[in-house]
Design a protein around this motif. Structure first.
Motif, short mmCIF file in Angstrom:
data_model
loop_
_atom_site.label_atom_id
_atom_site.label_comp_id
_atom_site.label_asym_id
_atom_site.label_seq_id
_atom_site.Cartn_x
_atom_site.Cartn_y
_atom_site.Cartn_z
N UNK A 48 0.82 -1.22 0.00
CA UNK A 48 0.00 0.00 0.00
C UNK A 48 0.85 1.27 0.00
N UNK A 49 1.99 1.22 0.64
CA UNK A 49 2.91 2.37 0.58
C UNK A 49 3.45 2.55 -0.83
N UNK A 50 3.86 1.45 -1.45
CA UNK A 50 4.38 1.50 -2.82
C UNK A 50 3.30 1.96 -3.79
N UNK A 51 2.05 1.56 -3.54
CA UNK A 51 0.94 2.02 -4.39
C UNK A 51 0.83 3.54 -4.36
N UNK A 123 -13.55 -3.52 -1.43
CA UNK A 123 -13.35 -2.07 -1.48
C UNK A 123 -11.92 -1.74 -1.86
N UNK A 124 -10.96 -2.35 -1.18
CA UNK A 124 -9.55 -2.07 -1.44
C UNK A 124 -9.19 -2.42 -2.89
N UNK A 125 -9.67 -3.56 -3.36
CA UNK A 125 -9.37 -3.98 -4.73
C UNK A 125 -9.90 -2.98 -5.75
N UNK A 126 -11.12 -2.51 -5.54
CA UNK A 126 -11.68 -1.52 -6.46
C UNK A 126 -10.97 -0.17 -6.33
N UNK A 127 -10.57 0.20 -5.13
CA UNK A 127 -9.83 1.46 -4.97
C UNK A 127 -8.52 1.44 -5.75
N UNK A 128 -7.85 0.30 -5.75
CA UNK A 128 -6.59 0.19 -6.48
C UNK A 128 -6.79 0.32 -7.98
N UNK A 129 -8.01 0.12 -8.43
CA UNK A 129 -8.36 0.37 -9.83
C UNK A 129 -8.79 1.82 -10.05
N UNK A 130 -9.74 2.25 -9.23
CA UNK A 130 -10.41 3.53 -9.45
C UNK A 130 -9.50 4.74 -9.19
N UNK A 131 -8.76 4.72 -8.09
CA UNK A 131 -7.96 5.90 -7.73
C UNK A 131 -6.94 6.24 -8.82
N UNK A 143 -0.33 -2.81 -12.28
CA UNK A 143 0.66 -3.44 -11.40
C UNK A 143 0.08 -3.75 -10.03
N UNK A 144 -0.57 -2.77 -9.41
CA UNK A 144 -1.02 -2.97 -8.03
C UNK A 144 -2.33 -3.76 -7.94
N UNK A 145 -3.11 -3.77 -9.01
CA UNK A 145 -4.27 -4.65 -9.03
C UNK A 145 -3.81 -6.11 -9.03
N UNK A 146 -2.79 -6.41 -9.83
CA UNK A 146 -2.26 -7.77 -9.90
C UNK A 146 -1.59 -8.15 -8.58
N UNK A 147 -0.71 -7.28 -8.07
CA UNK A 147 -0.01 -7.59 -6.81
C UNK A 147 -0.98 -7.77 -5.65
N UNK A 148 -1.99 -6.91 -5.57
CA UNK A 148 -2.98 -7.02 -4.50
C UNK A 148 -3.76 -8.32 -4.63
#
Length: 194
Positions: A48-51, A123-131, A143-148
């Motif tokens: 999450x920090x790297x994101x 929620x977290x998974x969709x945030x990593x897409x939407x934000x 990248x972060x959708x896959x890693x998450x």
């Protein structure tokens, strides 16, 4: 300007959530709760920090330009925040960023947990897409959708479900509840014998 306002909101939100998580951890451990699978928690923090760093860097390279779909994406972001708050409030002191379980406690089956086993992870998974999509940060999105997904599906959720199964009535309560996608409740009618 929009980027920095939204980014500041996300940072402030995460800091408040960490404070709530620490408070809940103290309450739960005072009642005899135990932490499970702590070894992977650092990877969640790193992810999450790297994101957030990737989001800033890619948005900076692209000039902090908003997506043409920003209004729709922002509305989806607001809906996700509502679901996040609903999830946290439903769990109360049981909500945490770590896997902390009170042995023999009844699992929470109210709020969004009536429909899903893991609404917070949705929620977290969709945030990593939407934000990142709000600011055209496509590399960050992918990248972060896959890693998450890998971290959740291969590590976090199996560890959490195993601990809940051992320490609570989780299996009984959630045997018919889907993990991520709500399903229409179906009534099973028995066909008459022939």
């Amino acid at each position: 300007m929009i980027f920095f306002l939204l980014f500041s909101f996300i940072i402030a939100q995460r800091l408040v959530e960490l404070k709530v998580a620490r408070r809940n951890e103290k309450k739960m451990k005072a009642r005899g709760a135990k932490e499970f699978a702590p070894e992977h928690y650092k990877w969640i923090v790193i992810l999450h920090t790297a994101f957030l760093l990737s989001l800033v860097l890619e948005s900076y390279v692209k000039g902090f330009v908003t997506s043409p779909f920003f209004p729709v994406l922002f509305l989806l972001f607001i809906v996700l925040q509502g679901l996040r708050v609903w999830t946290i409030r439903s769990l109360g002191m049981f909500w945490n960023t770590k896997i902390i379980i009170l042995p023999n406690a009844n699992v929470v089956k109210k709020g969004p947990f009536r429909f899903l086993r893991h609404p917070n992870y949705v929620v977290v998974s969709f945030e990593l897409l939407v934000i990142p999509l709000m600011f055209n940060a496509f590399w960050t999105t992918v990248l972060f959708t896959i890693l998450n997904a890998l971290l959740l599906l291969l590590v976090r959720i199996p560890a959490e479900e195993a601990a809940l199964s051992q320490q609570s009535d989780y299996d009984h309560q959630f045997s018919a509840t889907p993990r991520f996608i709500p399903q229409e409740e179906r009534k099973h009618s028995k066909s008459p014998p022939k």
